[in-house]
Design a protein around this motif. Structure first.
Motif, mmCIF file in Angstrom:
data_model
loop_
_atom_site.group_PDB
_atom_site.id
_atom_site.type_symbol
_atom_site.label_atom_id
_atom_site.label_comp_id
_atom_site.label_asym_id
_atom_site.label_seq_id
_atom_site.Cartn_x
_atom_site.Cartn_y
_atom_site.Cartn_z
ATOM 1 N N PHE A 24 -4.758 -16.958 -1.449
ATOM 2 C CA PHE A 24 -4.465 -15.839 -2.329
ATOM 3 C C PHE A 24 -5.750 -15.368 -2.999
ATOM 4 C CE2 PHE A 24 -0.641 -18.422 -2.106
ATOM 5 C CZ PHE A 24 0.335 -17.481 -1.831
ATOM 6 N N PRO A 25 -5.830 -14.082 -3.345
ATOM 7 C CA PRO A 25 -7.022 -13.584 -4.044
ATOM 8 C C PRO A 25 -7.054 -14.075 -5.483
ATOM 9 C CG PRO A 25 -5.391 -11.847 -3.849
ATOM 10 C CD PRO A 25 -4.870 -13.003 -3.043
ATOM 11 N N THR A 26 -8.244 -14.207 -6.032
ATOM 12 C CA THR A 26 -8.398 -14.611 -7.429
ATOM 13 C C THR A 26 -8.730 -13.428 -8.338
ATOM 14 O OG1 THR A 26 -10.729 -15.108 -7.020
ATOM 15 C CG2 THR A 26 -9.170 -16.925 -6.814
ATOM 16 N N LEU A 27 -9.109 -12.299 -7.751
ATOM 17 C CA LEU A 27 -9.476 -11.124 -8.526
ATOM 18 C C LEU A 27 -8.619 -9.939 -8.105
ATOM 19 C CD1 LEU A 27 -13.378 -11.432 -8.442
ATOM 20 C CD2 LEU A 27 -11.835 -12.111 -10.296
ATOM 21 N N ASP A 28 -8.541 -8.948 -8.984
ATOM 22 C CA ASP A 28 -7.766 -7.737 -8.727
ATOM 23 C C ASP A 28 -8.254 -7.066 -7.443
ATOM 24 O OD1 ASP A 28 -6.384 -5.369 -8.766
ATOM 25 O OD2 ASP A 28 -6.844 -4.885 -10.840
ATOM 26 N N PRO A 29 -7.359 -6.845 -6.469
ATOM 27 C CA PRO A 29 -7.776 -6.174 -5.232
ATOM 28 C C PRO A 29 -8.171 -4.711 -5.430
ATOM 29 C CG PRO A 29 -5.696 -7.347 -4.950
ATOM 30 C CD PRO A 29 -5.985 -7.309 -6.411
ATOM 31 N N GLN A 30 -7.880 -4.163 -6.636
ATOM 32 C CA GLN A 30 -8.208 -2.770 -6.947
ATOM 33 C C GLN A 30 -7.518 -1.802 -5.981
ATOM 34 O OE1 GLN A 30 -9.947 -1.889 -9.653
ATOM 35 N NE2 GLN A 30 -10.351 -4.015 -10.218
ATOM 36 N N THR A 31 -6.260 -2.105 -5.665
ATOM 37 C CA THR A 31 -5.458 -1.213 -4.837
ATOM 38 C C THR A 31 -4.214 -0.812 -5.614
ATOM 39 O OG1 THR A 31 -4.349 -3.113 -3.827
ATOM 40 C CG2 THR A 31 -6.287 -2.255 -2.692
ATOM 41 N N GLY A 32 -3.355 -0.015 -5.008
ATOM 42 C CA GLY A 32 -2.136 0.413 -5.674
ATOM 43 C C GLY A 32 -1.221 -0.749 -6.000
ATOM 44 N N LEU A 33 -0.357 -0.557 -7.008
ATOM 45 C CA LEU A 33 0.499 -1.640 -7.478
ATOM 46 C C LEU A 33 1.395 -2.185 -6.372
ATOM 47 C CD1 LEU A 33 1.662 -3.412 -9.714
ATOM 48 C CD2 LEU A 33 3.129 -1.508 -10.396
ATOM 49 N N PHE A 34 1.904 -1.317 -5.515
ATOM 50 C CA PHE A 34 2.830 -1.760 -4.478
ATOM 51 C C PHE A 34 2.161 -1.862 -3.108
ATOM 52 C CE2 PHE A 34 5.499 0.178 -7.770
ATOM 53 C CZ PHE A 34 6.357 -0.878 -8.024
ATOM 54 N N SER A 35 0.852 -1.975 -3.110
ATOM 55 C CA SER A 35 0.144 -2.195 -1.859
ATOM 56 C C SER A 35 0.328 -3.648 -1.413
ATOM 57 C CB SER A 35 -1.347 -1.892 -2.026
ATOM 58 O OG SER A 35 -1.944 -2.812 -2.929
ATOM 59 N N ARG A 36 0.085 -3.914 -0.138
ATOM 60 C CA ARG A 36 0.267 -5.261 0.386
ATOM 61 C C ARG A 36 -0.656 -6.262 -0.299
ATOM 62 N NH1 ARG A 36 -2.128 -8.303 4.247
ATOM 63 N NH2 ARG A 36 -3.581 -6.608 4.732
ATOM 64 N N GLN A 37 -1.905 -5.855 -0.561
ATOM 65 C CA GLN A 37 -2.863 -6.765 -1.206
ATOM 66 C C GLN A 37 -2.442 -7.100 -2.630
ATOM 67 O OE1 GLN A 37 -3.528 -3.920 0.277
ATOM 68 N NE2 GLN A 37 -5.238 -4.112 1.742
ATOM 69 N N MET A 38 -1.946 -6.085 -3.353
ATOM 70 C CA MET A 38 -1.537 -6.306 -4.746
ATOM 71 C C MET A 38 -0.296 -7.186 -4.815
ATOM 72 S SD MET A 38 -2.900 -5.253 -7.611
ATOM 73 C CE MET A 38 -2.596 -4.929 -9.360
ATOM 74 N N LEU A 39 0.668 -6.962 -3.937
ATOM 75 C CA LEU A 39 1.878 -7.768 -3.932
ATOM 76 C C LEU A 39 1.577 -9.213 -3.521
ATOM 77 C CD1 LEU A 39 4.436 -5.239 -2.394
ATOM 78 C CD2 LEU A 39 4.166 -5.886 -4.792
ATOM 79 N N TRP A 40 0.612 -9.409 -2.645
ATOM 80 C CA TRP A 40 0.198 -10.762 -2.276
ATOM 81 C C TRP A 40 -0.453 -11.470 -3.460
ATOM 82 C CZ3 TRP A 40 1.739 -13.864 1.272
ATOM 83 C CH2 TRP A 40 0.980 -14.981 1.645
ATOM 84 N N TRP A 41 -1.248 -10.714 -4.229
ATOM 85 C CA TRP A 41 -1.875 -11.274 -5.435
ATOM 86 C C TRP A 41 -0.827 -11.613 -6.493
ATOM 87 C CZ3 TRP A 41 -4.509 -8.236 -9.859
ATOM 88 C CH2 TRP A 41 -5.235 -9.116 -10.678
#
Length: 318
Positions: free
Chosen positions: A166-183
């Protein structure tokens, strides 16, 4: 009493609660040492004493506390939460910008808690005093006892740092993006663990009590399948206690979000609240606190409605 009157009465009784919360928060912030001007002076030594006096007058900090409270309340009633003194931004705009992240985090925590707690509680009650019941009680006790900040740090250390899942920092993408939901998964699990443990414990206790009642014995004597008895009859009656407890746990989720958001740097209202307290941003603190109170009141109102639907006798008591 009709459902509409019941709901209206519950809403009316919630108004004094919100007013009381706002008054207590306002008083505590004024009782704390320092104010926003002293913080601005500390961060900018070039601000003169005369300038500090002018700022306090401009922000209305020299007015009596009751005058400041009435001015703030008057603004809130017109939809104006005031200004963020250090940045000049509208406090309401800051709150609404951060609100979706906190709501998504809280919703994920609740979904996780219910998905884990209800099946586990049912299983533990049906297999009372067996190995599965002992394991579920141990897990529930552990979930209640472990501080969420420690759990968050451990999850981050193991799954984000050690295994790099899992990422440790904000992916800086939209709230419902795949990266943000994974975070979102790690903070969501962290904030939902204590709620899951509490709901599991209450679910087990409530179902165990219901399974010993006469209507269950009668249903078994009539030859009804055990699955039908549990899921159609016992579960419905058990959910009354769970619904009541779940509403109270909403406050824990809201307060826990402050800690969890700062552990994971989740960009929600909890992180904004901590920063506002450090800077003594009264308007921002009051706005977030009031909104938090509204969320908790609405959660309790929803629980009352579900409670009244599950047991119509409740409506007759009000």
């Amino acid at each position: 009493m009709s459902m509409q009157r019941y709901i209206a009465r519950r809403i009316v009784t919630s108004v004094p609660v919100l007013i009381g919360v706002s008054m207590v928060t306002f008083g505590l912030m004024h009782a704390a040492p320092g104010d926003v001007v002293s913080q601005l002076v500390a961060s900018n030594p070039n601000v003169s004493a005369a300038e500090a006096v002018r700022l306090r007058e401009e922000f209305g900090l020299n007015d009596p506390i009751w005058v400041q409270y009435i001015d703030w309340m008057r603004g809130v009633l017109t939809g104006d939460f005031g200004e963020v003194y250090s940045s000049g931004r509208d406090a309401g705009a800051v709150i609404w910008a951060r609100l979706p992240e906190t709501l998504v985090l809280g919703a994920f925590g609740w979904i996780f808690a219910i998905a884990i707690a209800i099946p586990s509680g049912i299983y533990a009650a049906v297999n009372k005093d067996q190995l599965g019941d002992d394991v579920s009680r141990f897990v529930a006790l552990s979930g209640i006892s472990v501080p969420n900040f420690w759990l968050g740090l451990m999850l981050m250390a193991v799954f984000a740092v050690q295994f790099d899942l899992f990422p440790t920092l904000d992916p800086q993408t939209g709230l419902f993006s795949r990266q943000m939901l994974w975070w979102l998964i790690l903070p969501g699990v962290t904030i939902g663990t204590a709620a899951a443990a509490n709901v599991m414990r209450i679910m087990r206790t409530s179902m165990a009590e219901e399974l010993n009642k006469e209507y269950v014995t009668a249903a078994r004597a009539k030859g009804l399948p055990e699955r039908t008895i549990i899921l159609k009859h016992v579960l419905r009656n058990s959910m009354i206690s769970v619904t009541t407890v779940a509403a109270f746990l909403t406050a824990g989720l809201v307060s826990g979000s402050v800690v969890v958001e700062n552990v994971f740097s989740w960009p929600g209202l909890g992180q904004e609240l901590v920063a506002a307290i450090q800077l003594r941003e009264m308007n921002l603190i009051m706005g977030i606190t009031l909104l938090t109170g509204v969320v908790i009141v609405l959660a309790n109102l929803l629980a009352d409605i579900v409670y009244a639907v599950l047991d119509p006798r409740i409506r007759d008591e009000y």
